[in-house]
Scaffold this motif. Sequence first.
Motif, short mmCIF file in Angstrom:
data_model
loop_
_atom_site.label_atom_id
_atom_site.label_comp_id
_atom_site.label_asym_id
_atom_site.label_seq_id
_atom_site.Cartn_x
_atom_site.Cartn_y
_atom_site.Cartn_z
N ARG A 145 -56.67 -8.17 -15.54
CA ARG A 145 -57.22 -7.71 -14.26
C ARG A 145 -56.34 -8.25 -13.13
NH1 ARG A 145 -61.48 -9.88 -17.29
NH2 ARG A 145 -62.86 -8.29 -18.09
N VAL A 146 -55.32 -7.50 -12.79
CA VAL A 146 -54.35 -7.94 -11.78
C VAL A 146 -54.11 -6.80 -10.79
CG1 VAL A 146 -51.97 -8.69 -11.38
CG2 VAL A 146 -53.21 -9.50 -13.40
N MET A 147 -54.09 -7.16 -9.53
CA MET A 147 -53.73 -6.20 -8.48
C MET A 147 -52.71 -6.86 -7.58
SD MET A 147 -56.05 -4.30 -5.58
CE MET A 147 -56.58 -2.98 -6.68
N GLU A 148 -51.73 -6.10 -7.18
CA GLU A 148 -50.75 -6.59 -6.20
C GLU A 148 -51.08 -5.99 -4.85
OE1 GLU A 148 -46.66 -6.49 -7.31
OE2 GLU A 148 -47.09 -7.15 -9.36
N LEU A 149 -51.08 -6.85 -3.84
CA LEU A 149 -51.26 -6.42 -2.45
C LEU A 149 -50.11 -6.99 -1.63
CD1 LEU A 149 -55.08 -7.14 -1.86
CD2 LEU A 149 -54.00 -4.93 -2.33
#
Length: 188
Positions: A145-149
Amino acid sequence: MSRPGFENVFVLNTGRCGSTTLARACAHLTSHGAGHETRTHLTGPDRLAYPSPHIEADNRLSWFLGRLDETWGDRAAYVHLTRDPEAVARSFVARPNPGILRAYRTGILLGAGWKAPAPDPLVLARDYVDTVTANIRHFLRDKSRVMELRLETLEDDLPRFLDWIGATGDLAAARAEIAHRHNATPEA
């Protein structure tokens, strides 16, 4: 409440990339608590004993990644918040209080500030940014569960992030918070 598996969300970052702004935006949520560097003064298990569900933005977590993995592992979601690395380095150098950059220079690099010639502050800041970014990327390599912002696109990316974590609350106020520059480096 947040979606199953999103017990907590950790915003990993170098610092100087919008973590205060993102935390303030998340403070408008009712589905999650939110904070910025809320447990930096604690040691041992207390350091990572965040309430649930909670969103925590803390650049110092990059030095606790082994313990973060042992404590939260893949139960948490992770955001890698970034900004143009050169802009981050220049922001660190321009700060009136060098904070973590001073700790990196004198503690992690063990005396880089005492030996002649002293390292160029911008070179040192670039090294810090590269090191922390590499630590975070390595930590995230096996997380599901990884998101880049990115700070540069945070205003456009925030709705995607809020949907990803199943956020509820005053989403309009959260989006409005992103338009403000919080904890910005004073301009010369």
